[in-house]
Design a protein around this motif. Structure first.
Motif, short mmCIF file in Angstrom:
data_model
loop_
_atom_site.label_atom_id
_atom_site.label_comp_id
_atom_site.label_asym_id
_atom_site.label_seq_id
_atom_site.Cartn_x
_atom_site.Cartn_y
_atom_site.Cartn_z
N GLN A 207 32.08 -31.72 -52.95
CA GLN A 207 30.76 -32.17 -53.41
C GLN A 207 30.57 -31.99 -54.91
O GLN A 207 29.65 -32.57 -55.48
CB GLN A 207 29.67 -31.37 -52.68
CG GLN A 207 29.62 -31.59 -51.18
CD GLN A 207 28.76 -30.55 -50.48
OE1 GLN A 207 27.93 -29.90 -51.10
NE2 GLN A 207 28.99 -30.38 -49.18
N SER A 208 31.42 -31.20 -55.54
CA SER A 208 31.24 -30.86 -56.95
C SER A 208 31.50 -32.07 -57.84
O SER A 208 32.55 -32.70 -57.74
CB SER A 208 32.18 -29.72 -57.33
OG SER A 208 31.99 -29.33 -58.67
N MET B 35 38.49 -26.12 -57.65
CA MET B 35 37.52 -25.06 -57.88
C MET B 35 36.12 -25.68 -57.91
O MET B 35 35.97 -26.87 -58.15
CB MET B 35 37.76 -24.36 -59.22
CG MET B 35 39.12 -23.71 -59.35
SD MET B 35 39.28 -22.75 -60.90
CE MET B 35 39.46 -24.07 -62.11
N PHE B 36 35.12 -24.85 -57.67
CA PHE B 36 33.74 -25.33 -57.86
C PHE B 36 32.91 -24.20 -58.44
O PHE B 36 33.24 -23.02 -58.32
CB PHE B 36 33.13 -25.81 -56.54
CG PHE B 36 32.57 -24.72 -55.68
CD1 PHE B 36 31.22 -24.37 -55.74
CD2 PHE B 36 33.39 -24.01 -54.81
CE1 PHE B 36 30.70 -23.35 -54.95
CE2 PHE B 36 32.88 -22.98 -54.02
CZ PHE B 36 31.53 -22.66 -54.09
N SER B 37 31.82 -24.56 -59.09
CA SER B 37 30.92 -23.60 -59.70
C SER B 37 29.50 -24.12 -59.59
O SER B 37 29.22 -25.23 -60.00
CB SER B 37 31.28 -23.43 -61.18
OG SER B 37 31.30 -22.09 -61.54
N LYS B 38 28.62 -23.31 -59.01
CA LYS B 38 27.20 -23.66 -58.99
C LYS B 38 26.46 -23.04 -60.17
O LYS B 38 25.38 -23.50 -60.54
CB LYS B 38 26.56 -23.17 -57.69
CG LYS B 38 26.92 -23.98 -56.46
CD LYS B 38 26.10 -23.49 -55.28
CE LYS B 38 26.33 -24.32 -54.03
NZ LYS B 38 25.50 -23.84 -52.90
N VAL B 39 27.03 -21.96 -60.71
CA VAL B 39 26.45 -21.30 -61.88
C VAL B 39 27.56 -21.08 -62.91
O VAL B 39 28.75 -21.05 -62.57
CB VAL B 39 25.78 -19.95 -61.52
CG1 VAL B 39 24.66 -20.15 -60.52
CG2 VAL B 39 26.80 -18.96 -61.00
N SER B 40 27.18 -20.92 -64.15
CA SER B 40 28.14 -20.77 -65.23
C SER B 40 29.10 -19.61 -64.98
O SER B 40 28.68 -18.52 -64.56
CB SER B 40 27.39 -20.54 -66.54
OG SER B 40 28.27 -20.42 -67.62
N ASP C 238 33.59 -23.66 -46.24
CA ASP C 238 32.50 -23.88 -47.19
C ASP C 238 33.05 -24.16 -48.59
O ASP C 238 32.53 -25.01 -49.32
CB ASP C 238 31.57 -22.68 -47.24
CG ASP C 238 30.75 -22.52 -45.97
OD1 ASP C 238 30.54 -23.54 -45.28
OD2 ASP C 238 30.33 -21.40 -45.66
N VAL C 239 34.10 -23.44 -48.98
CA VAL C 239 34.68 -23.63 -50.32
C VAL C 239 35.22 -25.05 -50.48
O VAL C 239 34.92 -25.73 -51.47
CB VAL C 239 35.78 -22.59 -50.60
CG1 VAL C 239 36.57 -22.96 -51.86
CG2 VAL C 239 35.17 -21.20 -50.77
N ILE C 240 35.99 -25.53 -49.52
CA ILE C 240 36.55 -26.86 -49.66
C ILE C 240 35.45 -27.93 -49.59
O ILE C 240 35.49 -28.93 -50.32
CB ILE C 240 37.68 -27.13 -48.63
CG1 ILE C 240 38.46 -28.38 -49.02
CG2 ILE C 240 37.15 -27.23 -47.22
CD1 ILE C 240 39.73 -28.58 -48.22
N ASP C 241 34.44 -27.70 -48.76
CA ASP C 241 33.32 -28.65 -48.70
C ASP C 241 32.58 -28.70 -50.03
O ASP C 241 32.21 -29.78 -50.51
CB ASP C 241 32.36 -28.26 -47.58
CG ASP C 241 32.93 -28.51 -46.19
OD1 ASP C 241 33.93 -29.25 -46.09
OD2 ASP C 241 32.38 -27.95 -45.22
N LEU C 242 32.35 -27.55 -50.65
CA LEU C 242 31.63 -27.51 -51.92
C LEU C 242 32.49 -28.05 -53.06
O LEU C 242 31.97 -28.67 -54.00
CB LEU C 242 31.18 -26.08 -52.22
CG LEU C 242 30.02 -25.60 -51.33
CD1 LEU C 242 29.86 -24.09 -51.39
CD2 LEU C 242 28.72 -26.30 -51.73
N GLY D 62 32.94 -40.17 -57.15
CA GLY D 62 33.35 -39.79 -55.81
C GLY D 62 34.29 -38.60 -55.84
O GLY D 62 34.35 -37.85 -56.80
N THR D 63 35.07 -38.43 -54.80
CA THR D 63 35.96 -37.28 -54.69
C THR D 63 37.29 -37.68 -54.10
O THR D 63 37.38 -38.61 -53.30
CB THR D 63 35.33 -36.18 -53.82
OG1 THR D 63 36.25 -35.07 -53.71
CG2 THR D 63 35.03 -36.69 -52.41
N TRP D 64 38.35 -36.97 -54.51
CA TRP D 64 39.65 -37.18 -53.89
C TRP D 64 39.82 -36.26 -52.68
O TRP D 64 40.77 -36.40 -51.92
CB TRP D 64 40.78 -36.92 -54.89
CG TRP D 64 40.73 -35.55 -55.50
CD1 TRP D 64 40.10 -35.16 -56.64
CD2 TRP D 64 41.34 -34.37 -54.99
NE1 TRP D 64 40.25 -33.82 -56.87
CE2 TRP D 64 41.02 -33.31 -55.87
CE3 TRP D 64 42.13 -34.10 -53.86
CZ2 TRP D 64 41.46 -32.00 -55.68
CZ3 TRP D 64 42.56 -32.79 -53.67
CH2 TRP D 64 42.23 -31.76 -54.57
#
Length: 222
Positions: A108-109, A165-170, A101-105, A116-118
């Motif tokens: 998508q970030s 890294m990804f962040s959905k909230v601050s 899930d972490v790598i998928d998100l 796009g994404t690398w």
């Protein structure tokens, strides 16, 4: 190993499990193209100070920039506002429970100035294989029952090679990064490899290091 005849030699990776010396990179840090993303080749790359970074429609590109952006775990910068976040109980941390899930998100970030994404489908598949054999690790940040942030990277035992890294909230990704640095300091890790400079990483305490020094640390054993 073959190379072209340009100003900066560009090496073409064959089926042989090898890379050219990192000193052969061009000015941007590009060393070689081609090859595959097998666990063996990826681990050799990271152990040699090399990492893949390419788009979906591109050949695999292998990089080793000079200077290298790194963080000494004991130099993590924690602002007053982040200390409040750390003490507030807003976030909960888990490790290696939701790697996929972490790598998928992360893929998508959205990224500033990047379309796009690398993190291509082939990259995701390759790093999920590395996780299955215990070499790729993830930190997951939760707010209640929702996965709101995280990071993943390659664990070499004395250097952690951060990938994304990804962040959905601050502050969720900052929380993960700070927790990673604190964990690695306790375990006497030498460095977190952050690859290339960004102001965000600098604000967290990362700094640029000559590639030669980075390679020396990679070659040190605990």
């Amino acid at each position: 190993m073959e190379k072209d005849s340009g100003k900066h030699p560009l090496f073409f990776v064959t089926e042989r499990l090898e890379f050219p010396p990192v000193e052969y990179t061009n000015e941007e840090g590009l060393l070689a193209v081609g090859g595959d993303l097998s666990p063996e080749r990826l681990l050799l790359a990271y152990q040699s100070g090399i990492f893949p970074w390419f788009n979906e429609d591109s050949l695999i590109l292998w990089w080793s920039p000079d200077p290298r952006m790194v963080l000494f775990p004991n130099k993590i910068k924690i602002s007053k506002s982040m200390r409040k976040v750390l003490d507030s109980g807003q976030f909960r941390l888990t490790k290696n429970t939701r790697f996929d899930d972490v790598i998928d998100l992360c893929a998508q970030s959205p990224r500033k100035d990047q379309h796009g994404t690398w993190i291509t489908q082939s990259m995701k598949k390759a790093y999920k294989r590395l996780h299955e054999i215990g070499m790729a690790k993830s930190y997951e940040v939760w707010e209640g029952s929702e996965l709101v942030g995280g990071l993943y990277g390659i664990d070499l035992g004395h250097v952690f090679c951060g990938e994304s890294m990804f962040s959905k909230v601050s502050n969720a990704s900052k929380f993960a990064f700070i927790k990673l640095a604190q964990d690695l300091e306790k375990k006497n890790y030498k460095l977190i490899d952050c690859q290339v400079y960004t102001p965000h990483l600098e604000s967290l305490g990362a700094e640029e290091m000559p590639r030669e020094n980075f390679i020396k640390i990679l070659n040190e054993k605990n």
